[in-house]
Motif scaffolding. Structure first.
Motif, PDB file in Angstrom:
ATOM      1  N   GLU A 128       9.200   2.704  -1.141  1.00 54.28           N
ATOM      2  CA  GLU A 128       7.836   2.562  -1.234  1.00 54.28           C
ATOM      3  C   GLU A 128       7.076   2.721  -0.020  1.00 54.28           C
ATOM      4  O   GLU A 128       6.042   3.446   0.254  1.00 54.28           O
ATOM      5  CB  GLU A 128       7.621   1.131  -1.623  1.00 54.28           C
ATOM      6  N   ILE A 147       4.529   5.942   0.291  1.00 56.88           N
ATOM      7  CA  ILE A 147       3.118   5.819   0.530  1.00 56.88           C
ATOM      8  C   ILE A 147       2.795   6.557   1.649  1.00 56.88           C
ATOM      9  O   ILE A 147       1.512   7.144   1.877  1.00 56.88           O
ATOM     10  CB  ILE A 147       2.741   4.072   0.709  1.00 56.88           C
ATOM     11  N   ARG A 190       1.380   3.286  -4.885  1.00 48.97           N
ATOM     12  CA  ARG A 190       2.313   2.335  -4.752  1.00 48.97           C
ATOM     13  C   ARG A 190       2.741   1.801  -6.101  1.00 48.97           C
ATOM     14  O   ARG A 190       4.124   1.841  -6.392  1.00 48.97           O
ATOM     15  CB  ARG A 190       1.913   0.975  -4.027  1.00 48.97           C
TER      16      ARG A 190
END
Length: 295
Positions: free
Chosen positions: A257, A261, A269
């Motif tokens: 994650e 990102i 996300r």
């Protein structure tokens, strides 16, 4: 590229991963031992967050103390749920299968009740407080005290549970129930006691995670669902009922994650989390860290 290789990004990934591992740990304990899909797990995180907020606002009790209070509140709630709803049903094999099949719907009802009770008690408005928000610098890494505490507590709880499962007699009994419940019963394991203590521990860990969350972001009565989804994603990646692999998967999801990102944007996300979830289900439905069973 310098940002992607920075210690700051690594720290952010470790914080997210530790929180995800801790949240999923409670859910994995309950599923592994009782085979119950607790869709209300994220709402226990919410309850823990509100315990910390209420104790600080009303009695000036710091969140670090509320960790124990939230664990006690949620643990007792889990014990009450087990004694009131599941103990008698799970004791009968013919009823146990029906309970396991319908547990998602049952816990959905629990989730709705918890959310609405919290909304009535605290309103639906976002709440928050400041605690340990002093910024510390370690080389090129800056970190607030609350995030350092989150990382330390979450990692310590996860590691302690893994050591408990491997070194303590009750941990061995718990692992036996996870792997073969009926065989564990035959060799003298008190399955009822293991199930009761495990659901209490799983709920307590979720409550503690909620206290940690409340130190770093605003809370609402409806904040729990994203944590439920994350917990399910983590235990699917690690393998249902596989406690150790679930902890590893929590950190793996935090890294995917955070770095995902950083490569793209925050709007990706959900795509990253659900994309990883679907990919694992398609390629390794038994979990990335679980050996495939050959028929």
């Amino acid at each position: 590229m310098a940002t992607l290789l920075s210690g700051q990004l690594l720290f952010a990934a470790l914080v997210s991963g530790a929180l995800y591992a801790m949240v999923a740990l409670g859910l994995n304990l309950v599923y592994g031992t009782l085979r119950l899909l607790n869709i209300a797990h994220g709402d226990l995180v919410m309850i823990g967050a509100y315990v910390a907020f209420w104790m600080l606002a009303s009695f000036a009790v710091p969140p670090v103390v509320s960790l124990l209070i939230a664990a006690l509140v949620c643990g007792l709630f889990g014990l009450a749920i087990y004694q009131g709803l599941f103990k008698r049903l799970l004791a009968k094999p013919e009823l146990a299968k029906r309970v396991e099949a319908n547990s998602l719907i049952l816990f959905y009802g629990v989730s709705v009740i918890l959310q609405n009770v919290a909304a009535l008690a605290f309103t639906s408005s976002s709440r928050g407080y400041q605690y340990l928000n002093t910024v510390y610098t370690f080389g090129d890494v800056t970190a607030t005290g609350n995030r350092l505490l989150l990382l330390g507590v979450a990692a310590a709880v996860s590691l302690s549970m893994l050591l408990f499962l491997r070194l303590h007699l009750f941990g061995w009994a718990l692992r036996a129930v996870i792997e073969r419940k009926e065989a564990a019963r035959i060799v003298g394991v008190n399955v009822d006691r293991v199930q009761a203590m495990t659901i209490a521990a799983g709920f307590a860990i979720a409550g503690m995670a909620g206290v940690l969350v409340s130190m770093t972001e605003q809370i609402t009565p409806f904040m729990g669902f994203p944590f439920t989804i994350v917990a399910f994603v983590v235990i699917i990646i690690g393998g249902l009922g596989n406690i150790g692999a679930g902890v590893v998967a929590g950190f793996a999801l935090g890294f995917v994650e955070t770095y995902g990102i950083a490569f793209t944007s925050a709007s990706y996300r959900s795509i990253l989390i659900y994309g990883l979830f679907v990919a694992v289900l398609l390629m390794r439905p038994e979990g990335l860290f679980t050996k495939a069973v050959r028929s």
